[in-house]
Design a protein around this motif. Sequence first.
Motif, short mmCIF file in Angstrom:
data_model
loop_
_atom_site.label_atom_id
_atom_site.label_comp_id
_atom_site.label_asym_id
_atom_site.label_seq_id
_atom_site.Cartn_x
_atom_site.Cartn_y
_atom_site.Cartn_z
N GLY A 11 0.82 -1.21 0.00
CA GLY A 11 0.00 0.00 0.00
C GLY A 11 0.85 1.26 0.00
O GLY A 11 1.77 1.39 0.80
N PRO A 14 -1.02 7.75 1.76
CA PRO A 14 -0.18 8.71 2.48
C PRO A 14 0.80 8.04 3.46
O PRO A 14 1.96 8.46 3.55
N ALA A 15 0.36 7.01 4.18
CA ALA A 15 1.25 6.37 5.17
C ALA A 15 2.42 5.67 4.47
O ALA A 15 3.59 5.90 4.79
N HIS A 34 1.46 -1.55 -4.72
CA HIS A 34 0.32 -0.64 -4.54
C HIS A 34 -0.74 -0.91 -5.61
O HIS A 34 -0.44 -0.94 -6.80
N ASN A 35 -1.97 -1.07 -5.17
CA ASN A 35 -3.07 -1.36 -6.08
C ASN A 35 -3.66 -0.04 -6.61
O ASN A 35 -4.52 0.56 -5.97
N LYS A 40 -9.30 5.41 -3.21
CA LYS A 40 -9.79 5.57 -1.83
C LYS A 40 -10.92 6.61 -1.76
O LYS A 40 -10.70 7.78 -2.09
N GLY A 43 -12.99 12.57 1.57
CA GLY A 43 -13.48 13.94 1.45
C GLY A 43 -12.44 14.83 0.79
O GLY A 43 -12.76 15.87 0.24
N GLY A 44 -11.17 14.43 0.93
CA GLY A 44 -10.09 15.20 0.32
C GLY A 44 -9.84 16.53 1.01
O GLY A 44 -9.44 17.50 0.36
N LEU A 45 -10.06 16.59 2.32
CA LEU A 45 -9.75 17.82 3.06
C LEU A 45 -8.44 17.63 3.82
O LEU A 45 -8.28 16.64 4.54
N ARG A 96 -8.06 14.14 -3.86
CA ARG A 96 -7.34 13.12 -3.11
C ARG A 96 -6.42 12.27 -4.00
O ARG A 96 -5.28 11.96 -3.63
N CYS A 118 -1.95 -7.29 -3.62
CA CYS A 118 -1.45 -8.41 -2.81
C CYS A 118 -2.66 -9.23 -2.34
O CYS A 118 -3.59 -8.68 -1.76
N GLU A 268 -3.89 3.94 8.65
CA GLU A 268 -5.17 3.39 9.11
C GLU A 268 -5.08 1.89 9.37
O GLU A 268 -5.84 1.35 10.18
N PHE A 278 -12.99 11.40 11.37
CA PHE A 278 -12.42 10.52 10.34
C PHE A 278 -11.30 11.20 9.56
O PHE A 278 -11.00 10.83 8.44
N GLY A 280 -7.71 11.40 8.70
CA GLY A 280 -6.70 10.35 8.86
C GLY A 280 -5.38 10.63 8.16
O GLY A 280 -4.41 9.90 8.37
N ILE A 281 -5.33 11.68 7.34
CA ILE A 281 -4.11 11.91 6.54
C ILE A 281 -2.93 12.30 7.44
O ILE A 281 -1.82 11.80 7.27
C1 FAD Z 1 -15.24 8.32 3.09
C2 FAD Z 1 -13.98 8.80 3.77
C3 FAD Z 1 -13.66 10.16 3.74
C4 FAD Z 1 -12.46 10.58 4.35
N1 FAD Z 1 -12.14 11.91 4.28
C5 FAD Z 1 -10.97 12.35 4.81
C6 FAD Z 1 -10.58 13.71 4.67
O1 FAD Z 1 -11.26 14.52 4.06
N2 FAD Z 1 -9.39 14.09 5.24
C7 FAD Z 1 -8.59 13.21 5.93
O2 FAD Z 1 -7.54 13.61 6.44
N3 FAD Z 1 -8.94 11.91 6.05
C8 FAD Z 1 -10.10 11.45 5.50
N4 FAD Z 1 -10.43 10.12 5.60
C9 FAD Z 1 -9.49 9.19 6.22
C10 FAD Z 1 -8.31 8.95 5.30
O3 FAD Z 1 -8.76 8.72 3.99
C11 FAD Z 1 -7.48 7.74 5.76
O4 FAD Z 1 -7.31 7.77 7.16
C12 FAD Z 1 -6.14 7.75 5.07
O5 FAD Z 1 -6.33 7.63 3.68
C13 FAD Z 1 -5.28 6.61 5.57
O6 FAD Z 1 -4.10 6.59 4.82
P1 FAD Z 1 -3.32 5.21 4.66
O7 FAD Z 1 -2.14 5.51 3.82
O8 FAD Z 1 -3.14 4.60 5.99
O9 FAD Z 1 -4.33 4.25 3.89
P2 FAD Z 1 -5.05 4.43 2.47
O10 FAD Z 1 -5.18 5.85 2.13
O11 FAD Z 1 -6.29 3.61 2.55
O12 FAD Z 1 -4.02 3.81 1.45
C14 FAD Z 1 -3.79 2.44 1.40
C15 FAD Z 1 -3.49 2.09 -0.03
O13 FAD Z 1 -3.11 0.72 -0.06
C16 FAD Z 1 -3.58 0.14 -1.23
N5 FAD Z 1 -3.91 -1.26 -0.93
C17 FAD Z 1 -4.84 -1.71 -0.05
N6 FAD Z 1 -4.85 -3.06 -0.04
C18 FAD Z 1 -3.89 -3.45 -0.92
C19 FAD Z 1 -3.44 -4.72 -1.37
N7 FAD Z 1 -3.99 -5.85 -0.90
N8 FAD Z 1 -2.44 -4.75 -2.29
C20 FAD Z 1 -1.89 -3.60 -2.78
N9 FAD Z 1 -2.29 -2.39 -2.40
C21 FAD Z 1 -3.28 -2.30 -1.48
C22 FAD Z 1 -4.84 0.88 -1.65
O14 FAD Z 1 -4.85 1.03 -3.07
C23 FAD Z 1 -4.73 2.21 -0.91
O15 FAD Z 1 -4.57 3.29 -1.81
C24 FAD Z 1 -11.63 9.65 5.03
C25 FAD Z 1 -11.97 8.30 5.07
C26 FAD Z 1 -13.14 7.88 4.44
C27 FAD Z 1 -13.47 6.42 4.47
#
Ligand code: FAD
Length: 350
Positions: A11, A14-15, A34-35, A40, A43-45, A96, A118, A268, A278, A280-281
């Motif tokens: 994945g 952002p993380a 990365h898929n 995702k 809200g993109g804020l 986003r 994966c 996350e 919510f 999470g960025i």
């Molecule tokens: C509807 C909604 C609205 C939101 N709005 C906001 C907002 O406005 N502002 C904010 O700060 N936060 C927001 N959040 C929270 C925020 O989107 C997440 O907390 C944040 O994206 C987490 O980042 P991450 O890198 O941990 O995971 P993700 O952003 O989920 O990234 C994980 C990535 O891993 C990849 N992946 C997953 N499984 C696999 C696999 N098996 N194989 C290969 N790749 C894989 C996916 O393609 C994904 O892009 C929102 C959440 C939701 C559900």
Amino acid sequence: MKRHFDIAVIGAGPAGANFVRLADSEQKSILVIHNEAWKKPCGGLLSPDAQRVLASYDAVLPSDVLASPQIFAVRVIDIRSGLVRRYPRHYLNMKRDAFDAWLRSLMGKHITYVNGRCVKLTDEGKYFRIRLSDGTEYTADTLVGADGASSIVRRTFFGKEKCRRYTAIQQQFQAENADPFYSCIYDGKTSPACSWILFKDGIMTYGGAFETKNSRKAFEEQKKRLIAGGFISAKAFEYPIKTEACEVLCPSFRGYCTGNDRIFLIGEAAGFISASSFEGISYALLSGEALAKSIDTAHPAMTYRAKTAKLRLKAKEKSLKRDILASDILREIIMRSGITAIHSHRKEMS
Ligand SMILES: Cc1cc2nc3c(=O)[nH]c(=O)nc-3n(C[C@H](O)[C@H](O)[C@H](O)COP(=O)(O)OP(=O)(O)OC[C@H]3O[C@@H](n4cnc5c(N)ncnc54)[C@H](O)[C@@H]3O)c2cc1C
């Protein structure tokens, strides 16, 4: 092509992207899987906390990541009491997908990047075997789960964890006029959490987090209650352009899982997200940074846990805030008090 790596990161949201950017070096081989096919729902804020993190990196956000309008206030709507209040808060409104792509473009030059999904992970004792949906296999000594709320890394190695999960649903509509704030909606009848309405480049997004069982029914019911309460016109909800859904974590005082000395979870996947809004960025960026600073130490798991203590504390505060705001009585007292609210010249219901 090389098949064995020191570190495999599943994945690159952002993380993952931030971890890889900061951990990249000639001394270790990093595989990023990365898929790209999965977008995702978001809200993109970009919250003030996330802006602060980017400022600490001297990061310059490209202008094509930004969307219109920019947002200076949160408009809180309580459907039950009919109260509406505005509070000052500056978010960067952005696209986003473009934001994630920009972060990935910063990921260092020594990495191997694979666009794929994966589907299976096995612990072979000294290394991990990683299988993709097209059958390709890789191995790695260390695994980093940066794969979001439905993390395959967390599910495979840490089993059923104690983190509350909801189904987030978002729907988009063509919008003639854009409001320069984001509406945060509370309605205990249909959702245990907050919902939101925001505008981006002529599109209105309405979304929320609902109990997974009957989530779609609750989503539609909430729309009807917003219309009945006079908060939005029926016309605005007439023609949905797109509907999307995904899992979203809502951590309480437990439910965080940072991993062990061979498998690490960030963003996350580890449970780092605000349970009240919510957002999470910022958590994703900060946990990615904490792991990058820990992974080469003598006791990486211990160091990473220690470096994320503040983040866990902040997430726990948000969980408490969520419980307060979810209470009809407490929420009404806070809103009626008007503390920190902005006087609005537009006629609001109250
Ligand atoms: C509807 C909604 C609205 C939101 N709005 C906001 C907002 O406005 N502002 C904010 O700060 N936060 C927001 N959040 C929270 C925020 O989107 C997440 O907390 C944040 O994206 C987490 O980042 P991450 O890198 O941990 O995971 P993700 O952003 O989920 O990234 C994980 C990535 O891993 C990849 N992946 C997953 N499984 C696999 C696999 N098996 N194989 C290969 N790749 C894989 C996916 O393609 C994904 O892009 C929102 C959440 C939701 C559900």
